[in-house]
Structure formats: C-alpha cells, structure tokens
Motif scaffolding. Sequence first.
Motif, short mmCIF file in Angstrom:
data_model
loop_
_atom_site.label_atom_id
_atom_site.label_comp_id
_atom_site.label_asym_id
_atom_site.label_seq_id
_atom_site.Cartn_x
_atom_site.Cartn_y
_atom_site.Cartn_z
N ASP A 78 1.24 10.79 -4.09
CA ASP A 78 0.05 11.03 -3.29
C ASP A 78 0.49 11.65 -1.97
O ASP A 78 0.81 10.94 -1.02
CB ASP A 78 -0.70 9.72 -3.05
N GLY B 76 0.21 5.24 -0.22
CA GLY B 76 -0.83 6.25 -0.28
C GLY B 76 -2.17 5.57 -0.53
O GLY B 76 -2.51 4.57 0.10
N ARG B 77 -2.92 6.09 -1.46
CA ARG B 77 -4.24 5.51 -1.77
C ARG B 77 -4.17 4.38 -2.79
O ARG B 77 -5.20 3.85 -3.21
CB ARG B 77 -5.19 6.60 -2.24
N GLN C 267 0.85 -1.19 0.00
CA GLN C 267 0.00 0.00 0.00
C GLN C 267 0.88 1.23 0.00
O GLN C 267 1.75 1.40 0.87
CB GLN C 267 -0.92 0.01 1.23
N VAL D 250 -6.44 1.80 -7.57
CA VAL D 250 -6.49 3.15 -7.01
C VAL D 250 -7.72 3.86 -7.56
O VAL D 250 -8.05 3.74 -8.74
CB VAL D 250 -5.18 3.93 -7.35
N ASP D 251 -8.40 4.58 -6.68
CA ASP D 251 -9.59 5.37 -7.07
C ASP D 251 -10.63 4.53 -7.80
O ASP D 251 -11.27 4.99 -8.75
CB ASP D 251 -9.18 6.56 -7.93
N GLU E 137 3.62 10.30 -0.11
CA GLU E 137 3.84 8.93 -0.58
C GLU E 137 4.13 8.93 -2.09
O GLU E 137 3.52 9.69 -2.85
CB GLU E 137 2.61 8.07 -0.29
N LYS F 139 -2.94 0.56 -4.02
CA LYS F 139 -2.52 -0.78 -3.63
C LYS F 139 -1.88 -1.47 -4.82
O LYS F 139 -2.48 -1.54 -5.90
CB LYS F 139 -3.71 -1.61 -3.12
#
Length: 286
Positions: free
Chosen positions: A203, A7-8, A5, A58-59, A206, A10
């Motif tokens: 991010d 930041g946002r 992981q 992500v997102d 990160e 994976k």
Amino acid sequence: MESLQIGRAKLTWLNGGVMFLDGGAMFGVVPKALWSRKYPYDNKNRIELRTDPILLQVDGKNILIDTGIGNDKLTEKQIRNFGVHEQSSLEKSLMKLGLTVHDIDFVLMTHLHFDHACGLTNRQSDNKFQSIFTQAEIIVSDIEWSEMRNPNIRSKNTYWEINWQPIINQVQTFEKEIEIIPGLRLIHTSGHSEGHSILIFEDGEECFIHMADLMPTHAHQPVLWALAYDDYPVTSVHQKEKWMEKGYMKNAWFTFYHDAYYRAIKFDSSGEKTNELKRKQYTYQM
C-alpha cells in the motif's frame, strides 16, 4: 491480542493454540549450538510454536490468514507427540473484537497442514464435521488443494479429510498468484509443501510479507535455515532468498504465525532489524 497498522490494513493476532516441536526438526541441518542462541528450548529439546491466525481488516473486509490447530481434532497420542499445550480459542478472540466466525469474508490458506487447517472445521454432536467459517471464501493454491485430497505416503499424516471434506463448496484455487483485494496477493512458492504460498500486501510505501513456513519464526531469518519438515528444502531456500530480499529493499514488515516471541519484525535493506512487535506473553524467556 497484539495489533499492527500497516498502510490501510490492520493486523490482529488471534489465539489459535500452541504446541512444542523438536527444535532439531524445526531447524533442519543447523547445529543446535547455533539455533539455540536465537530460540529457547525446553528439557526435551522442544521449542514453543504458536499457531495463531492473523485477522487482516482492510477495505471493509475481514480476512483470516490460516486457522490454528482447532479444538477436539487431535487424538491423545497426537497431543502428546505434537506437544500441544493449548488448543484454539479463536472464536473467543473474535468475540473480543466484536466479531463472529460468520463475519469472516476470506480465509487465506498458506498451506493445509493440520497445524494451519484444523481450525477450518469442527466436530458436531453426531461426531460429524462441518465448516466453521460458513460465509467465507477459502482460497488456496490448486496444487495444495489437490494434495490435500490425495495425499502421498508422507503427507497423509498432515492432510486430513476432516479438514477438507466439509469445505469443498467454499474453496477457490489459483495457479501462480491471486489478488484478493487491491494490493493483497497470495503467491504460490512451493518449498515447505508443494503447494505452499506466501502473502504480500503493498500500500504505497507500506508493505508486509507473510512468509508462512518458509520463515516460521524470527530465528529462521538466515536464508539457509530450512526446516527438516520441508518437502522441497532447496526450493524453500531459493524462494526465501527472493522474497526476503524484496522485503528488505521495501523495508517491509515480516509477519509470523508460529513465532512465540515476535508477531512481526521490520528489517532494513541490509537485513538489520529496525522495528518489532513482540508477543506480550510467552513461556520461555529469550
């Protein structure tokens, strides 16, 4: 499968196959006495190289970084020459994550050499080839896409029509860089191939940088250690220096597609390792 992981985002490494290539070719002019201290070799002077795509989630998007060596794409001679020990089981890897190839939104191609692009298509019963990631937008630099379709006397051995013809309608190209989603950029560098690109994700504090074949393994960390396979080795060195310095200053993770021992390593501002994600299984002990 190893995951990380950042930041946002994976990251999960999928099984794209493994091959063994000549260590001298992989380290260019670097003497074996030096590179062999950092990376094991077998009795044929070959080193183990993964071809493992990274699933980036992500997102709400499923993004694939390169595609592995595929299945049923290589001749017996190629399997022997490239030391292919295992072909891809990418679809099985995705299944373990509750996904299929149709769930992939973007495929980001750092370049289109066979060991990165064979996983884009597969052979059908009528011996024709079709796209695997049918719902995905496939993104690659315009220079790389052009050479893929019009290879020169050297590159025709690695740019294959069966890997590009079935995906023509899915490809989006870019010139210098493209932002896929906020913070995630594919950036043209040249070097390993004329159209080679790297990937950077930022991010907040990160960050990860995927150097692709500018730094295919952890043992290629020294800036001057370029591959004999590089079309433009001087460019590789300059681009490698630029982006590694940026990564060091940001305390970024560096991720790997080919490394048989590490999935990712984080370095501090002086280039010293501060964190690592090791691959759980490998053939030769370090």
